[in-house]
Motif scaffolding. Structure first.
Motif, PDB file in Angstrom:
ATOM      1  N   VAL A   1     -18.771  -8.928 -47.089  1.00 41.69           N
ATOM      2  CA  VAL A   1     -17.470  -8.520 -46.568  1.00 41.69           C
ATOM      3  C   VAL A   1     -16.653  -9.792 -46.357  1.00 41.69           C
ATOM      4  O   VAL A   1     -17.128 -10.731 -45.718  1.00 41.69           O
ATOM      5  CB  VAL A   1     -17.626  -7.778 -45.238  1.00 41.69           C
ATOM      6  CG1 VAL A   1     -16.260  -7.368 -44.702  1.00 41.69           C
ATOM      7  CG2 VAL A   1     -18.522  -6.565 -45.403  1.00 41.69           C
TER       8      VAL A   1
ATOM      9  N   GLN B   1     -13.173 -11.403 -44.918  1.00 45.22           N
ATOM     10  CA  GLN B   1     -11.932 -11.341 -44.135  1.00 45.22           C
ATOM     11  C   GLN B   1     -11.276 -12.707 -44.310  1.00 45.22           C
ATOM     12  O   GLN B   1     -11.758 -13.706 -43.783  1.00 45.22           O
ATOM     13  CB  GLN B   1     -12.235 -11.041 -42.670  1.00 45.22           C
ATOM     14  CG  GLN B   1     -12.819  -9.659 -42.452  1.00 45.22           C
ATOM     15  CD  GLN B   1     -13.079  -9.372 -40.988  1.00 45.22           C
ATOM     16  OE1 GLN B   1     -14.222  -9.224 -40.571  1.00 45.22           O
ATOM     17  NE2 GLN B   1     -12.023  -9.275 -40.200  1.00 45.22           N
TER      18      GLN B   1
ATOM     19  N   CYS C   1      -9.174  -7.126 -45.622  1.00 45.94           N
ATOM     20  CA  CYS C   1     -10.628  -7.074 -45.794  1.00 45.94           C
ATOM     21  C   CYS C   1     -10.934  -6.625 -47.213  1.00 45.94           C
ATOM     22  O   CYS C   1     -10.349  -5.660 -47.714  1.00 45.94           O
ATOM     23  CB  CYS C   1     -11.250  -6.107 -44.797  1.00 45.94           C
ATOM     24  SG  CYS C   1     -13.019  -5.810 -45.065  1.00 45.94           S
TER      25      CYS C   1
ATOM     26  N   TYR D   1     -14.549  -5.904 -49.676  1.00 49.11           N
ATOM     27  CA  TYR D   1     -15.982  -5.723 -49.518  1.00 49.11           C
ATOM     28  C   TYR D   1     -16.613  -5.484 -50.876  1.00 49.11           C
ATOM     29  O   TYR D   1     -15.931  -5.247 -51.878  1.00 49.11           O
ATOM     30  CB  TYR D   1     -16.263  -4.559 -48.566  1.00 49.11           C
ATOM     31  CG  TYR D   1     -15.752  -3.234 -49.070  1.00 49.11           C
ATOM     32  CD1 TYR D   1     -14.418  -2.867 -48.858  1.00 49.11           C
ATOM     33  CD2 TYR D   1     -16.557  -2.367 -49.780  1.00 49.11           C
ATOM     34  CE1 TYR D   1     -13.926  -1.667 -49.344  1.00 49.11           C
ATOM     35  CE2 TYR D   1     -16.078  -1.165 -50.268  1.00 49.11           C
ATOM     36  CZ  TYR D   1     -14.753  -0.827 -50.040  1.00 49.11           C
ATOM     37  OH  TYR D   1     -14.272   0.361 -50.533  1.00 49.11           O
TER      38      TYR D   1
ATOM     39  N   TRP E   1     -13.672  -0.590 -38.835  1.00 47.16           N
ATOM     40  CA  TRP E   1     -13.115  -1.756 -38.163  1.00 47.16           C
ATOM     41  C   TRP E   1     -13.585  -1.689 -36.710  1.00 47.16           C
ATOM     42  O   TRP E   1     -13.409  -0.655 -36.045  1.00 47.16           O
ATOM     43  CB  TRP E   1     -11.594  -1.776 -38.205  1.00 47.16           C
ATOM     44  CG  TRP E   1     -11.030  -2.314 -39.481  1.00 47.16           C
ATOM     45  CD1 TRP E   1     -10.622  -1.606 -40.571  1.00 47.16           C
ATOM     46  CD2 TRP E   1     -10.799  -3.692 -39.801  1.00 47.16           C
ATOM     47  NE1 TRP E   1     -10.167  -2.446 -41.554  1.00 47.16           N
ATOM     48  CE2 TRP E   1     -10.258  -3.733 -41.106  1.00 47.16           C
ATOM     49  CE3 TRP E   1     -10.991  -4.893 -39.116  1.00 47.16           C
ATOM     50  CZ2 TRP E   1      -9.906  -4.927 -41.729  1.00 47.16           C
ATOM     51  CZ3 TRP E   1     -10.647  -6.073 -39.734  1.00 47.16           C
ATOM     52  CH2 TRP E   1     -10.108  -6.090 -41.038  1.00 47.16           C
TER      53      TRP E   1
ATOM     54  N   SER F   1      -7.758  -2.655 -45.505  1.00 47.44           N
ATOM     55  CA  SER F   1      -6.979  -3.417 -44.533  1.00 47.44           C
ATOM     56  C   SER F   1      -6.649  -2.555 -43.318  1.00 47.44           C
ATOM     57  O   SER F   1      -6.564  -1.325 -43.416  1.00 47.44           O
ATOM     58  CB  SER F   1      -5.693  -3.955 -45.161  1.00 47.44           C
ATOM     59  OG  SER F   1      -4.892  -2.888 -45.630  1.00 47.44           O
TER      60      SER F   1
ATOM     61  N   CYS G   1     -14.369  -6.304 -39.934  1.00 48.53           N
ATOM     62  CA  CYS G   1     -14.438  -5.295 -40.980  1.00 48.53           C
ATOM     63  C   CYS G   1     -15.909  -5.093 -41.311  1.00 48.53           C
ATOM     64  O   CYS G   1     -16.678  -6.068 -41.405  1.00 48.53           O
ATOM     65  CB  CYS G   1     -13.660  -5.787 -42.202  1.00 48.53           C
ATOM     66  SG  CYS G   1     -13.702  -4.695 -43.622  1.00 48.53           S
TER      67      CYS G   1
ATOM     68  N   GLY H   1     -17.969  -8.622 -41.617  1.00 45.18           N
ATOM     69  CA  GLY H   1     -17.219  -9.810 -41.982  1.00 45.18           C
ATOM     70  C   GLY H   1     -17.291 -10.833 -40.866  1.00 45.18           C
ATOM     71  O   GLY H   1     -17.810 -10.550 -39.784  1.00 45.18           O
TER      72      GLY H   1
END
Lengths: 116, 112
Positions: free
Chosen positions: B4, B6, B23, B25, B36, B76, B92, B103
């Motif tokens: 992930v 960010q 974000c 992934y 989130w 996002s 995330c 993340g």
């Protein structure tokens, strides 16, 4: 409901000492997890369990062992603590969603461990 | 390894304004959940919003909404009408089998 609880909240160990962190959940969740959180690293998975009597390794399992003898409890053990294991440890539990995949995780308050 | 990303370690927004956290992934799964989470200074992890990948409609929770682009593996988070209490670290989270990948987080600062 207490949700997810962790014992202890703080602990200081000397290098080479052992300890066990206890996680308990009262939501009848199948899945349980242990993470460590270090600055700038997010949460990293140590070990997890998909049911009573089962455990599996995560991203950073070395130096840790786990057991899940009862569905509601998940224990994390450090056999010989090292300064690199200084961290904040989070336990989480989750219920099964679509196709058995983990849904929302519920987190405990964390345990701050310092190894000198 | 499934990851992930960010890309924004820190973001700043003025009160009442809107901010978007990015974000991306990587997963080989086709049916999964995305999340989130928010972590305020209290350290408690709090679920902000959840997206089910099989649903095309973007999830919303009050002032929080997502822009989920499954093909692009993008997820996002948009925070509207930002409040001082939104200041926190935002993570995330994407699937990895029976586990979840986090993340490294975006630290959100909200200024008056």
């Amino acid at each position: 409901n207490a949700g997810v609880t962790q014992t202890p909240k703080f602990r200081v160990l000397k290098t080479g000492q052992s300890m066990t962190l206890l996680c308990a959940q009262d939501m009848n969740h199948e899945y349980m997890y242990w993470y460590r959180q270090d600055p700038g690293m997010g949460l990293r998975l140590i070990h997890y369990s998909v049911g009573e009597g089962t455990t599996a390794k995560g991203e950073v399992p070395d130096g840790y062992n786990v057991s899940r003898l009862k569905k509601q409890n998940f224990l994390l053990g450090l056999e010989s603590a090292a300064p690199s294991q200084t961290s904040v440890y989070f336990c989480a539990s989750s219920y099964s969603g679509r196709r058995g995949r983990p849904n929302e995780q519920f987190f405990g308050p964390g345990t701050r461990l310092t190894v000198l | 390894a499934q990851t992930v990303t960010q890309s924004q370690p820190e973001m700043s927004v003025q009160e009442a304004e809107t901010v978007t956290l990015s974000c991306t992934y990587d997963t080989s799964e086709s049916d999964y959940y995305l999340f989130w989470y928010k972590q305020p200074p209290s350290r408690q992890m709090i679920l902000v919003i959840r997206q089910e990948a099989y649903k095309q409609q973007n999830a919303t929770e009050n002032r929080f909404s997502v822009n989920f682009q499954k093909a692009a593996k993008s997820f996002s988070l948009k925070i509207s009408d930002s409040q001082l209490g939104d200041a926190a670290m935002y993570f995330c989270v994407s699937p990895s089998g029976y586990a979840l990948n986090f993340g490294k987080g975006t630290s959100l600062l909200v200024t008056p």
